[in-house]
Design an enzyme around this catalytic site. Sequence first.
Site, PDB file in Angstrom:
ATOM      1  N   HIS A 152      -2.055 -17.120 -33.919  1.00 24.13           N
ATOM      2  CA  HIS A 152      -1.535 -16.682 -32.802  1.00 24.13           C
ATOM      3  C   HIS A 152      -0.073 -16.720 -32.453  1.00 24.13           C
ATOM      4  CE1 HIS A 152      -5.421 -14.826 -31.705  1.00 24.13           C
ATOM      5  NE2 HIS A 152      -6.146 -16.047 -32.233  1.00 24.13           N
ATOM      6  N   ASP A 184       4.155 -12.221 -29.549  1.00 22.30           N
ATOM      7  CA  ASP A 184       3.570 -10.740 -29.756  1.00 22.30           C
ATOM      8  C   ASP A 184       4.158  -9.776 -29.412  1.00 22.30           C
ATOM      9  OD1 ASP A 184       1.195 -12.371 -30.609  1.00 22.30           O
ATOM     10  OD2 ASP A 184       0.018 -12.071 -28.673  1.00 22.30           O
TER      11      ASP A 184
END
Length: 361
Positions: free
Chosen positions: A126, A156
Site C-alpha cells: 500500500h 497513491d
Amino acid sequence: MLEGIRIVEIEGIGPGPFAAMMLADLGAEVITVQRPGGAPLPGMPLRNLLDRGKRTIALDLKDPADRRVLDALIARADGLIEGMRPGVMERLGLGPSDCHALNPRLVYGRMTGWGQTGPRATEAGHDLNYIALSGALWYASPPGQPPITPPTLVGDIGGGALYLVAGMLAGLIGAGRSGRGTVVDAAIVDGSAHMMALVMTMQAGGLFRTERGQSILDGPHWSRSYACADGGFFSVQALEAKFYAEFLRILGLDDDPDFARQNDPATWPRATERLTALFASRPRDHWAALFAGSDGCAAPVLSPAEAMADPHLAARSTWMEMDGMMQPAPAPRFDGQIPRPGAAPGRDAHRAEILAELGLS
C-alpha cells in the site's frame, strides 16, 4: 481540453480511479466498467466521488456476453486504465496484446504499486510501503520520530495517479501522431522516487543531508509546524533571507541574536525551542491574523472543512459542495475558468445507453 477522448476504466481502488476521474475532469469521456454487486471496497459509498463525470456499467469479465460488450468498448476507446496485480489482466484475456489486437491505437494504462516487473511486482502493498522503499518517506517527520505522511497523497495520488495521467496524456499524443498505441507502466514506487529529483538536486548542492534534521528544509526552526494554545497548528517556511527577515520582523525577533544565523544548524535547536514556546502562547487564529497579507511565509494548518471557508480558497472555489458531498474542484484551470465537475453516478447507471450506443442488447 480532452473532449472527444474515450477512456475505458476497469474498476479498481485508489490511484487508478483517481487518474480516470482527473481525465474526466479534463473533459474525456470515461466509462467505468464495474464489477457486478457492491462497491469494490467495504465501506466505500455506492456513489463514489472518484466516479464523478464518468458513466458506469457493470460487467462480469468472465461472462462471454459481458466480454463482448467490453471488447466493443475497447475497440472504440482511445485509452484503457486498469489497476490489477501484474498478470491478472493477461489471465482474463485482457492484457495489452489482447486489447491491441482489438484496437492497435489503444493507450493501455497500468497502475500498480511495485510496477509490472521486478522482485516485488506480485507482492501486496500500500501507499506507505511504496514510498518507504522508494526513499520518498525518509524526511517525513522530525528526527528521532517514525516517518508519517498524509494518507494516500504522496504515494497513491502523487507518485501513482498523477504519473498515470501524465503517461496516458503522453501516450495519447504519441498515438495521435503515429497511429500506434502503447503500454503505460505507472508504478507508485517509481513515481514517488521521481518526485525526489528536487531534493536530490539540493543534496548535490549541499543543502540536503542523509541525516534527518540537518537539511535546509528538514531541520530549521523556520521550516516546520508549531502547536498553538488552542490545539491548532501553524506552519512556517521562510526559506529566502528576505522572507525570513519579514517573518522575524512580524514576531518582533529581528534583533534577537538567537535568530541571527538563519542557516546555521547549530542555532536551530535553540531557535526552535523558543518558537515552540511562542506559538504555544496564543491560539492559531491569532497567528493567522498577525501574518495575514504579509510575505512572512506562514499559514494556519486547516482541516478540509476550514479550508473550504478560507477567503482565498473560497474566492477561487477550490472546494465545493455537490451531490451532498464536499469535494475539490477540478485542477488545473484553463483560461481562468472555474471548472465544475460532473455528477457522481450510481453503480451500473448507464447500462442501457451504453449498450444502445454499441448496438448491443
